[in-house]
Design a protein around this motif. Structure first.
Motif: not given
Length: 210
Positions: A67-86
């Motif tokens: 399940v590494r790829v879904p975990v990686y994508i979830t991590s990326i999506a979380t960081i991108v969301t932080v960048v978007q909000l900032l």
């Protein structure tokens, strides 16, 4: 220390994400019509890829390989969301200018590739510098493309006029087609540069053996 520097610098020239690996070309075509959007996108990707590498490295022994790829994508999506909000909070104009391409950072091939190829197999510090190097190479490439496109396509840098009224802007340069042509020439130039560097490195090795 030398090993860390080698990890970092490979993303600048030898494995530049855009000019050598030809990964994530979509933003290079879409958001480099001006220098300011190029800088913003470049720094955003640098932050995301570096932080994601750190997270993947920290959790590499905890994540089931299946399940590494879904975990990686979830991590990326979380960081991108932080960048978007900032960006939305502190610079809504830039947030609007980048549009959907900011959200598309989640699926940029270079970020997932570094997580899979490097961060998932190495410790935190090397992974951090790998992400920082790749992100720096990506940002430098975007800014370089942005400077050339804005100067030739509008006669400005950061919105400031740098060429006199006599200059007739090449409007194709601020269109995706112009970016595509420019990137092609830059990739060819980078290929020549890397071949030259490899030749000099081989010559050093031969002299060392002699």
């Amino acid at each position: 220390m030398k090993n860390i520097w080698n990890i970092y610098k490979k993303g600048l020239i030898a494995e530049n994400p855009i000019f050598v690996l030809a990964l994530s070309l979509c933003p290079a075509l879409a958001v480099t019509a001006s220098v300011i959007t190029s800088i913003t996108m470049g720094l955003s990707v640098m932050f995301v890829i570096t932080m994601n590498n750190v997270i993947v490295s920290l959790t590499r022994k905890l994540v089931n390989p299946k399940v590494r790829v879904p975990v990686y994508i979830t991590s990326i999506a979380t960081i991108v969301t932080v960048v978007q909000l900032l960006l939305q909070a502190f610079s809504p104009v830039l947030y609007k200018a980048l549009g959907i391409y900011l959200a598309l950072i989640v699926v940029f091939a270079i970020i997932l590739a570094r997580a899979e190829v490097f961060a998932s197999k190495n410790k935190v510090i090397p992974s951090f510098f790998d992400g920082l190097g790749m992100g720096s190479g990506f940002a430098i490439a975007l800014v370089g493309i942005g400077i050339i496109r804005e100067v030739t396509g509008a006669g400005t840098i950061l919105g400031i006029q740098v060429i006199g009224d006599w200059y007739d802007p090449a409007l194709i340069m601020i269109l995706p087609a112009g970016a595509f042509i420019l990137i092609g020439y830059l990739c060819a130039g980078f290929k020549m540069l890397t071949l030259h560097m490899e030749k000099k490195e081989n010559e050093k090795v031969k002299r060392g053996e002699a």
